[in-house]
Design a protein around this motif. Sequence first.
Motif, PDB file in Angstrom:
ATOM      1  N   SER A 124       0.819  -1.202   0.000  1.00  0.00           N
ATOM      2  CA  SER A 124       0.000   0.000   0.000  1.00  0.00           C
ATOM      3  C   SER A 124       0.860   1.262   0.000  1.00  0.00           C
ATOM      4  O   SER A 124       0.587   2.207  -0.750  1.00  0.00           O
ATOM      5  CB  SER A 124      -0.916  -0.007   1.230  1.00  0.00           C
ATOM      6  OG  SER A 124      -1.673   1.182   1.303  1.00  0.00           O
ATOM      7  N   SER A 125       1.905   1.271   0.831  1.00  0.00           N
ATOM      8  CA  SER A 125       2.780   2.443   0.912  1.00  0.00           C
ATOM      9  C   SER A 125       3.537   2.669  -0.396  1.00  0.00           C
ATOM     10  O   SER A 125       3.624   3.800  -0.888  1.00  0.00           O
ATOM     11  CB  SER A 125       3.773   2.275   2.063  1.00  0.00           C
ATOM     12  OG  SER A 125       4.583   3.418   2.191  1.00  0.00           O
ATOM     13  N   TYR A 126       4.066   1.588  -0.970  1.00  0.00           N
ATOM     14  CA  TYR A 126       4.792   1.715  -2.240  1.00  0.00           C
ATOM     15  C   TYR A 126       3.873   2.227  -3.344  1.00  0.00           C
ATOM     16  O   TYR A 126       4.251   3.083  -4.150  1.00  0.00           O
ATOM     17  CB  TYR A 126       5.378   0.373  -2.676  1.00  0.00           C
ATOM     18  CG  TYR A 126       6.356  -0.269  -1.728  1.00  0.00           C
ATOM     19  CD1 TYR A 126       6.964   0.430  -0.690  1.00  0.00           C
ATOM     20  CD2 TYR A 126       6.676  -1.625  -1.859  1.00  0.00           C
ATOM     21  CE1 TYR A 126       7.856  -0.184   0.170  1.00  0.00           C
ATOM     22  CE2 TYR A 126       7.579  -2.241  -1.010  1.00  0.00           C
ATOM     23  CZ  TYR A 126       8.154  -1.528   0.007  1.00  0.00           C
ATOM     24  OH  TYR A 126       9.037  -2.151   0.851  1.00  0.00           O
ATOM     25  N   GLN A 127       2.643   1.685  -3.387  1.00  0.00           N
ATOM     26  CA  GLN A 127       1.710   2.076  -4.434  1.00  0.00           C
ATOM     27  C   GLN A 127       1.347   3.557  -4.331  1.00  0.00           C
ATOM     28  O   GLN A 127       1.294   4.272  -5.337  1.00  0.00           O
ATOM     29  CB  GLN A 127       0.440   1.224  -4.359  1.00  0.00           C
ATOM     30  CG  GLN A 127      -0.515   1.460  -5.516  1.00  0.00           C
ATOM     31  CD  GLN A 127      -1.706   0.527  -5.474  1.00  0.00           C
ATOM     32  OE1 GLN A 127      -2.385   0.441  -4.437  1.00  0.00           O
ATOM     33  NE2 GLN A 127      -1.965  -0.176  -6.557  1.00  0.00           N
ATOM     34  N   GLN A 128       1.121   4.031  -3.101  1.00  0.00           N
ATOM     35  CA  GLN A 128       0.787   5.435  -2.902  1.00  0.00           C
ATOM     36  C   GLN A 128       1.969   6.345  -3.231  1.00  0.00           C
ATOM     37  O   GLN A 128       1.796   7.487  -3.636  1.00  0.00           O
ATOM     38  CB  GLN A 128       0.341   5.676  -1.466  1.00  0.00           C
ATOM     39  CG  GLN A 128      -1.009   5.069  -1.132  1.00  0.00           C
ATOM     40  CD  GLN A 128      -1.413   5.329   0.312  1.00  0.00           C
ATOM     41  OE1 GLN A 128      -1.046   6.329   0.903  1.00  0.00           O
ATOM     42  NE2 GLN A 128      -2.161   4.403   0.878  1.00  0.00           N
ATOM     43  N   THR A 129       3.170   5.809  -3.037  1.00  0.00           N
ATOM     44  CA  THR A 129       4.364   6.633  -3.251  1.00  0.00           C
ATOM     45  C   THR A 129       4.769   6.700  -4.718  1.00  0.00           C
ATOM     46  O   THR A 129       4.979   7.785  -5.269  1.00  0.00           O
ATOM     47  CB  THR A 129       5.540   6.092  -2.415  1.00  0.00           C
ATOM     48  OG1 THR A 129       5.169   6.096  -1.034  1.00  0.00           O
ATOM     49  CG2 THR A 129       6.789   6.950  -2.592  1.00  0.00           C
ATOM     50  N   CYS A 130       4.889   5.537  -5.360  1.00  0.00           N
ATOM     51  CA  CYS A 130       5.411   5.532  -6.731  1.00  0.00           C
ATOM     52  C   CYS A 130       4.451   4.947  -7.759  1.00  0.00           C
ATOM     53  O   CYS A 130       4.801   4.840  -8.936  1.00  0.00           O
ATOM     54  CB  CYS A 130       6.753   4.794  -6.783  1.00  0.00           C
ATOM     55  SG  CYS A 130       6.634   3.002  -6.527  1.00  0.00           S
ATOM     56  N   GLY A 131       3.267   4.518  -7.305  1.00  0.00           N
ATOM     57  CA  GLY A 131       2.278   3.995  -8.238  1.00  0.00           C
ATOM     58  C   GLY A 131       2.381   2.507  -8.493  1.00  0.00           C
ATOM     59  O   GLY A 131       1.573   1.939  -9.222  1.00  0.00           O
ATOM     60  N   ILE A 132       3.370   1.844  -7.891  1.00  0.00           N
ATOM     61  CA  ILE A 132       3.570   0.398  -8.054  1.00  0.00           C
ATOM     62  C   ILE A 132       3.694  -0.232  -6.675  1.00  0.00           C
ATOM     63  O   ILE A 132       4.569   0.146  -5.887  1.00  0.00           O
ATOM     64  CB  ILE A 132       4.838   0.098  -8.875  1.00  0.00           C
ATOM     65  CG1 ILE A 132       4.772   0.762 -10.247  1.00  0.00           C
ATOM     66  CG2 ILE A 132       5.036  -1.408  -9.020  1.00  0.00           C
ATOM     67  CD1 ILE A 132       6.074   0.690 -11.027  1.00  0.00           C
ATOM     68  N   GLY A 133       2.830  -1.188  -6.384  1.00  0.00           N
ATOM     69  CA  GLY A 133       2.894  -1.860  -5.093  1.00  0.00           C
ATOM     70  C   GLY A 133       3.838  -3.042  -5.088  1.00  0.00           C
ATOM     71  O   GLY A 133       4.490  -3.338  -4.076  1.00  0.00           O
ATOM     72  N   ASN A 134       3.917  -3.744  -6.229  1.00  0.00           N
ATOM     73  CA  ASN A 134       4.765  -4.944  -6.336  1.00  0.00           C
ATOM     74  C   ASN A 134       6.200  -4.542  -6.656  1.00  0.00           C
ATOM     75  O   ASN A 134       6.666  -4.635  -7.794  1.00  0.00           O
ATOM     76  CB  ASN A 134       4.218  -5.881  -7.410  1.00  0.00           C
ATOM     77  CG  ASN A 134       2.831  -6.394  -7.078  1.00  0.00           C
ATOM     78  OD1 ASN A 134       1.889  -6.164  -7.826  1.00  0.00           O
ATOM     79  ND2 ASN A 134       2.695  -7.081  -5.966  1.00  0.00           N
TER      80      ASN A 134
END
Length: 232
Positions: free
Chosen positions: A172-182
Motif C-alpha cells: 500500500s505504501s509503495y503504491q501510494q508513493t510511486c504507483g507500483i505496489g509490487n
Amino acid sequence: MLPTVILPGYLESADVYLPLQQALTALGTPTTTVPLCKRDWLPTLGGRSMVPILRQLDRTINEALTNNQATQINLIGHSAGGWISRIYLGEIPYTIHGDVTESAKLWDARSKIATLITLGTPHISGERWTRKNLDFVNDNYPGAMYSDLEYICVAGKSIYGEKKRGQWLAYSSYQQTCGIGNTWGDGITPIEAAHLAGATNITIEGVKHSPRTAGIWYGSPEVRSQWIEYLK
C-alpha cells in the motif's frame, strides 16, 4: 570531521535518533538531532506547511555552526526529513502555504551544507496530502540539482510489496508513493523513490524504514558503516 545535524522523519521524535547521534559523535563528527517531538509535527498534518520544522532545523544548524566554530555541516534527513532538507537548501522562497513571507529566510541555506544524506526518503509521492510540498521540491529542485553539494541517497531493500499477510502495508505504501505496489523497498519507501537522479544512490539489503521497527534500520551499526564514509 564537520559537525552533523540529523532531521527526524515525519512524526518522529529526536530521542529515537540518540544512538545514531552518539555513534556519529564518537566517530569524530559532533552530531546534534533537531529537537523535535511528535506534537511539533501536528501543525504540518494534512499536507500543510513545513515552516514549523524548517524553523527548528535552521535554529539547530546555526547553533551547531556556532558551537563548533564551523562554516558548514553535514545534514542527514531520515524519511520526510530528506525532502524537507531540500526545501531548506533551495533559494526559492517556500511561501506556497501563505504562512510566511520571503523575509522569513528559512531556505537558501546551501552554503551551510557540505553533504546531504537522505535515509529512506520518499523523494516522490502520489499521496494527495504530500503532493503540494513535494511538487514544490521536485519542480524547483529536480534531482541532485546543485553541483556544489554532495547528495547521498540511501534506500533499503527488505520487504517486497504484495497483497498478502506481512506485506500488505509495504504494498500500500509503495503504491501510494510511486504507483507500483509490487516492488522492493524498506517497508515504507520503495527503492526508486528513495533515490535521486545525479546523486550517489545506495541500496542496502535487509534495511527497514523506522528506528522503532524490529530488525535493522538505516542507523544500525552494520548499516551506517556503508554510508558514514560520505560525511565530510
